[in-house]
Design an enzyme around this catalytic site. Structure first.
Site, PDB file in Angstrom:
ATOM      1  N   ASP A   1     -19.196  11.254 -22.528  1.00 40.94           N
ATOM      2  CA  ASP A   1     -20.013  10.672 -23.592  1.00 40.94           C
ATOM      3  C   ASP A   1     -19.158   9.717 -24.404  1.00 40.94           C
ATOM      4  OD1 ASP A   1     -21.710  10.005 -25.616  1.00 40.94           O
ATOM      5  OD2 ASP A   1     -22.113  12.055 -26.284  1.00 40.94           O
TER       6      ASP A   1
ATOM      7  N   CYS B   1     -25.308   4.678 -28.058  1.00 43.07           N
ATOM      8  CA  CYS B   1     -25.127   5.507 -26.867  1.00 43.07           C
ATOM      9  C   CYS B   1     -25.812   4.931 -25.639  1.00 43.07           C
ATOM     10  CB  CYS B   1     -25.642   6.926 -27.126  1.00 43.07           C
ATOM     11  SG  CYS B   1     -27.444   7.048 -27.337  1.00 43.07           S
TER      12      CYS B   1
ATOM     13  N   HIS C   1     -30.480  10.651 -27.210  1.00 40.92           N
ATOM     14  CA  HIS C   1     -29.066  10.371 -26.942  1.00 40.92           C
ATOM     15  C   HIS C   1     -28.839  10.391 -25.439  1.00 40.92           C
ATOM     16  CE1 HIS C   1     -24.801  10.087 -27.655  1.00 40.92           C
ATOM     17  NE2 HIS C   1     -24.569  11.192 -26.976  1.00 40.92           N
TER      18      HIS C   1
END
Length: 316
Positions: free
Chosen positions: A122, A68, A107
């Site tokens: 995302d 991420c 994250h």
């Protein structure tokens, strides 16, 4: 760094002159289908860096994927370059084993503001919990996408991201062991606030997640890539193919166990990842990974968790 070079990497040939939702969605979908979510650097003896230039070089020029903090950092640069009003924020991933969210922000994701609305972007969660479109930040609204129904709920400034999963059918399992009779179920994914973050805020977890013996990423080699109708996922030596909604309200899940040689070939052929160093597959986590396809999600580390209230949708 060059935006045209990035578009070549993700095979995007569309327009990008107008920073609107249609363009954002198109670029985002090309990204998640071209750039895998993967942690293979850890298992190739490499260090994962967060600075933008190394991230760009790795993903765009070396045709690698990333986790991420790499995928979404690159997307942040892309969207800023194209004129989008975007901000980095941080999330705490849910651990089903602990029934709690992580104590630390582990994250990285993005907010994008368009025409008076906020969206969550995302491109770096991977597996079956990867959104396929930017999601409007609105509480309690089901947002149906090809992978399933996603939703946000808000409670005192804390936003919860959840997914309602379909039933699953795995032809290699007996009816008694398969998920094909399981009811639709809501799964917690992560929580976040809208507090703006800098990339520096993620450096401690970036180090921890690739060095701690308790980190899932150290104990498992992972690679997943979204396709036009599902995804491929490689965890250690286990290859999984998911086809979304292949029957009404049911996903098809097929698995195979590979040899070391087949793992190397699969990484190159199915995930289109070019490795500079030899990959040593690993799958030794104490954390259950029946996980990313079936009952639970990948949890990012094994310890240091803190409980938060359950949302209105995903009950304890």
């Amino acid at each position: 760094m060059n935006i045209t070079e990035y578009f070549t990497r993700i095979s995007y040939n569309g327009s990008y002159k107008n920073p609107d939702l249609e363009t954002l969605t198109a670029i985002f979908q090309h990204h998640i289908r071209a750039v895998p979510f993967e942690n293979l650097s850890i298992h190739c003896g490499e260090t994962i860096k967060l600075d933008l230039e190394p991230v760009y070089d790795k993903i765009v020029r070396k045709k690698r994927g990333g986790w991420c903090m790499e995928n979404n950092h690159l997307l942040y640069w892309v969207l800023k370059t194209l004129g989008y009003d975007t901000t980095i924020i941080g999330a705490k991933v849910y651990s089903p084993e602990e029934n709690a969210y992580n104590h630390h922000i582990n994250h990285l994701l993005l907010t994008v503001f368009l025409d008076g609305k906020a969206y969550i972007v995302d491109g770096g969660f991977g597996m079956v919990y990867q959104m396929w479109q930017p999601m409007e930040l609105i509480s309690g609204k089901d947002q149906s996408q090809v992978p399933g129904i996603f939703l946000f709920t808000e409670d005192n400034g804390i936003w919860y991201f959840e997914k309602i999963k379909r039933k699953q059918y795995n032809p290699s399992q007996s009816a008694s062991n398969s998920n094909n009779l399981e009811k639709n179920v809501c799964k917690k994914v992560y929580l976040f606030t809208l507090e703006p973050r800098e990339i520096e805020d993620f450096r401690p977890q970036n180090v921890y997640l690739q060095t701690s013996p308790d980190s899932l990423f150290v104990r498992k080699s992972l690679c997943s890539l979204q396709t036009t109708d599902g995804l491929w996922a490689l965890v250690g030596w286990k290859l999984t193919m998911v086809k979304y909604n292949y029957k009404e309200n049911m996903d098809l899940v097929e698995t195979a166990t590979l040899t070391d040689e087949e793992v190397e070939k699969t990484v190159k052929d199915k995930f289109r990842v070019m490795l500079d160093h030899k990959l040593i597959p690993v799958n030794s986590s104490r954390v259950s990974m029946v996980s990313f396809i079936g009952q639970n999600i990948i949890c990012y580390s094994y310890i240091k968790r803190i409980s938060f209230p359950a949302s209105n949708y995903c009950k304890k």
